[in-house]
Design an enzyme around this catalytic site. Structure first.
Site, PDB file in Angstrom:
ATOM      1  N   ARG A  85     -10.378 -28.564  -9.199  1.00  8.96           N
ATOM      2  CA  ARG A  85      -9.157 -27.797  -9.491  1.00  8.96           C
ATOM      3  C   ARG A  85      -8.048 -28.171  -8.537  1.00  8.96           C
ATOM      4  O   ARG A  85      -8.225 -28.178  -7.329  1.00  8.96           O
ATOM      5  CB  ARG A  85      -9.458 -26.290  -9.381  1.00  8.96           C
ATOM      6  N   ARG A  94      -5.836 -27.698 -15.980  1.00  3.68           N
ATOM      7  CA  ARG A  94      -6.831 -27.548 -14.925  1.00  3.68           C
ATOM      8  C   ARG A  94      -8.238 -27.856 -15.414  1.00  3.68           C
ATOM      9  O   ARG A  94      -8.558 -27.618 -16.573  1.00  3.68           O
ATOM     10  CB  ARG A  94      -6.782 -26.158 -14.314  1.00  3.68           C
ATOM     11  N   ASP A  97     -10.600 -22.817 -14.191  1.00  2.45           N
ATOM     12  CA  ASP A  97      -9.910 -21.627 -13.711  1.00  2.45           C
ATOM     13  C   ASP A  97     -10.900 -20.478 -13.810  1.00  2.45           C
ATOM     14  O   ASP A  97     -11.457 -20.228 -14.884  1.00  2.45           O
ATOM     15  CB  ASP A  97      -8.683 -21.358 -14.583  1.00  2.45           C
ATOM     16  N   ASP A  99     -10.995 -16.486 -13.034  1.00  2.00           N
ATOM     17  CA  ASP A  99     -10.215 -15.299 -12.675  1.00  2.00           C
ATOM     18  C   ASP A  99     -11.094 -14.072 -12.673  1.00  2.00           C
ATOM     19  O   ASP A  99     -11.767 -13.778 -13.675  1.00  2.00           O
ATOM     20  CB  ASP A  99      -9.081 -15.071 -13.683  1.00  2.00           C
TER      21      ASP A  99
END
Length: 172
Positions: A85, A94, A97, A99
Site C-alpha cells: 500500500r 491501492r 485498503d 478500514d
C-alpha cells in the site's frame, strides 16, 4: 483484555484485486489475537472520489480480537504496508485498503481513528458486504446496516461468484 467484536472493510483495485482481498482475509485470520468470525462475498464497485482508476473489489469481515482499537489499527496498517500500500493521494488506487468500521460499538474521535467509521453509513461498497455478515448491526447513531442500505445507491455494485474466504475461521 477480553475479546471484542470489530468490523473491517477491505478494498483493492491493483495487482489482481480479487487475490489481494482473499490473501488479506487469510492474513487477518492468521493474526495472533484475531479470530475471523465471518467474511462477506466479494463485490466489484466503481471508484469514489478519484474516478480515473480501475474498479475496486470490496469485502468485509467480522472479527473477534483482544487487541485494543489503536493496536488493531496498527496491525491493519502493517498488513496494508506488507501488501504494498502506498498513500500517494486521497482515494488513490491501492493494492489494499483495510478500514476499521466498528469496534465493539465504541465511539472514538482521535487524529488517527474515528469510530464508527465516519463515512461507512454513506457508502454502498461498505454497507453491502456488511449486510452479508451483520445486517442488523447498528453503525453508531446512523441506524442498522440494512436501514442504511435503503438510502444509498448500490445499482453499480456487482456481487462476484468467487468466494472471499475458503478457509475455516481460526482462533489465535
Amino acid at each position: 483484555m477480553m475479546m471484542q467484536s470489530a468490523l473491517i472493510a477491505l478494498g483493492s483495485n491493483l495487482s489482481e484485486p480479487v487475490t489481494q482481498i482473499q490473501r488479506a482475509i487469510k492474513c487477518l485470520a492468521e493474526q495472533e489475537h484475531i479470530s475471523l468470525q465471518a467474511a462477506s462475498a466479494l463485490y466489484r464497485t466503481a471508484p469514489v472520489g478519484y474516478t480515473d482508476q480501475p474498479d475496486f473489489i470490496n469485502a468485509a469481515v467480522h472479527i473477534e480480537t483482544s487487541l485494543a482499537p489503536m493496536v488493531l489499527l496498527r496491525v491493519l496498517n502493517q498488513i496494508e504496508a506488507e501488501f504494498g500500500r502506498e498513500r500517494s493521494f486521497q482515494n488513490a488506487p491501492r493494492t489494499l485498503d483495510l478500514d476499521m468500521i466498528d469496534y465493539a460499538g465504541q465511539q472514538w474521535q482521535t487524529e488517527r481513528l474515528v469510530l464508527p467509521h465516519p463515512r461507512a453509513h454513506e457508502r454502498g461498497f461498505v454497507l453491502i458486504p456488511l449486510a452479508d455478515i451483520v445486517p442488523k448491526h447498528e453503525l453508531g447513531a446512523h441506524g442498522s446496516v440494512l436501514q442504511l442500505l435503503q438510502g444509498v445507491d448500490v445499482s453499480d455494485i456487482e456481487r462476484l461468484s468467487v468466494p472471499a474466504w475458503n478457509g475455516n475461521a481460526t482462533s489465535h
